[in-house]
Design a protein around this motif. Structure first.
Motif: not given
Lengths: 211, 280
Positions: B134-141
């Protein structure tokens, strides 16, 4: 002693390690996929200092039979599984099956415990409402299992029903050989005291379940 | 900019819709939850740019075309099964067998393969962060899977089962679907083997047979999960089910998960792809 009886009962069931779960795949291939996909269960689970993480990947005999038969073993096997389930049950030392229904309700509401993000020593819940209607006041209930509303009333609050209820929670396979329900007592998910509390939730005259 | 503002407005609207659930009783909440999500979907249909998952698609496209890694190339040459660089309809035919890797791969494990082989990227940290916090805004995958998936939108899922390894993956997936294990004796079938059941108030799709449930459910991952405020992928769905099943952490992109996805793709064969869909 009891363990030996269960073990020999399962040997008699003809369980072998070559039991394949689906056509077109051997147990050996499946095991290879499992060990490559869960590489290091004990190390990979931060809360999993308990040594049993790796063992969760190994099916017990009941799990093997129920998986293989899609939960529909033949009559003879079913009877043997039910007998083995019964033999696994430990009864309360004081001979009383009804504990505290209020605590039982808390256990029935609690879905925590035994996942890798749960604290290892935290109390596990029974998560009964995930699958069953119980107290009608709780409207967020699941439907995988049957409704247990008014359970005690429907079973006329008999001592025999108290015992049968305790047994079903302890190991539901006593009644249905390949039941979907976890074996709360046999697998050590809930303690004897906790099972008594949940039994009281269902069977006690004071419990809101029977109001 | 305009897009952002629209998303913001919809998000506020959505929050208002969801806020009403807490005030009402659970049954009302259940009806409202279904209605709320339905309403939200309708709003999105009227304005297709309102799905927050589209930000993931955009980020995925940027990542896809960016020259990266020791080899300083983009992923545009990645072969997703229909030839190097062919994106349209590729996701609809995954998982499938790849000769170069000599194994069956789903969209996520194939993207990892291309990162490694084409770009020379060390994928270990990418795997480690594959499920964003949460808070990272998403991952590369999550970005890349959303982008690749969206390139098959509107197309039917085409389960690939002609190669012997695809057939084997399907059989392994089927075996895993029914494999009861762990302290709770759960298998996938425990929750997904019957039509019309639910856990608490959450409706459960029947995935044991090729059902409408399966087509609707499987063809709509990756999905933007409103409760988690980000896109989740099919790998995440499988891993989180295993967590709830009290199993140890399953490897990201592992053969077991690919096999399960292969099994599910068959159950969902013909389902119309809408990615990233909107889910609870």
């Amino acid at each position: 002693m009891k363990k030996i009886i269960i073990a020999s009962a399962l040997v008699a069931l003809g369980v072998s390690s070559s039991l394949a779960l689906a056509e077109g795949v051997s147990d050996k291939v499946l095991q290879k996929v499992i060990s490559s996909s869960w590489k290091n269960p004990n190390k990979d689970n931060p809360e999993g200092a308990k040594p049993d993480w790796a063992s969760r990947l190994n099916q017990g005999d009941l799990q093997k039979i129920c998986s293989k038969t899609r939960n529909q073993p033949d009559k003879k096997t079913a009877a043997k599984l039910e007998k083995a389930a019964k033999a696994s049950i430990k009864y309360p030392e004081d001979g009383k099956f009804l504990g505290d229904w209020k605590n039982g309700e808390k256990i029935a509401q609690n879905g925590k415990g035994l996942r890798y993000n749960d604290k290892v020593d935290g109390p596990a819940g029974g998560n009964c409402y995930a699958c069953h209607q119980i107290d009608k006041a709780e409207l967020a209930y699941g439907t995988i299992g049957p409704s247990l509303a008014e359970y005690g009333k429907l079973h006329e609050f008999t001592e025999a029903a108290n015992k049968a209820t305790y047994e079903k929670i302890y190991n539901s396979h006593v009644a249905i050989s390949c039941s979907n329900m976890p074996r709360f007592g046999t697998m050590g998910i809930l303690s004897i005291e906790q099972i008594k509390d949940v039994t009281a939730l269902l069977m006690s005259k004071d419990s809101p379940v029977n109001k | 900019m305009m897009k952002r503002r629209l998303i913001g407005a919809i998000a506020v609207g959505c929050a208002a819709v969801f806020a009403t659930f807490t005030a009402a009783g659970p049954v009302l909440a259940q009806e409202d939850a279904s209605k709320g999500i339905e309403e939200y979907r309708k709003m999105m249909a009227e304005d297709p740019f309102a799905n927050p998952g589209l930000l993931f698609v955009d980020s995925g496209e940027a990542l896809w075309t960016e020259k990266r890694g020791p080899k300083n190339v983009s992923l545009e040459g990645c072969d997703l099964g229909k030839g190097p660089g062919v994106l349209d309809g590729a996701f609809a035919e995954l998982p499938r067998y790849f000769k170069d890797a000599d194994k069956v791969m789903d969209v996520e494990s194939r993207i990892l393969w291309c990162m490694e082989k084409l770009q020379g990227i060390d994928t270990k940290p990418i795997i480690k962060g594959a499920f964003s916090k949460r808070g990272e805004g998403g991952s590369e995958m999550e970005f890349l899977a959303s982008f690749v998936g969206s390139k098959s939108n509107g197309m039917p899922m085409k389960s690939q089962l002609s190669h012997p390894k695809e057939k084997e993956a399907y059989a392994i997936g089927e075996a895993l679907f029914y494999m009861r294990a762990g302290p709770h004796d759960f298998s996938c079938q425990t929750c997904h083997g019957t039509k019309g059941t639910r856990i608490r108030l959450q409706e459960l799709p029947d995935l044991a047979e090729p059902t409408e449930d399966a087509r609707k459910t499987v063809a709509t991952w990756p999905a933007y999960r409103v409760s988690q405020e980000r896109v989740r992928t099919m790998q995440h769905r499988m891993a989180d089910c295993y967590r709830q099943m009290r199993m140890p952490k399953v490897g990201y992109g592992s053969d077991a998960v690919t096999a399960l996805i292969t099994f599910l793709a068959k159950q969902a064969d013909g389902g119309e792809i809408q990615v990233p869909a909107l889910k609870r």
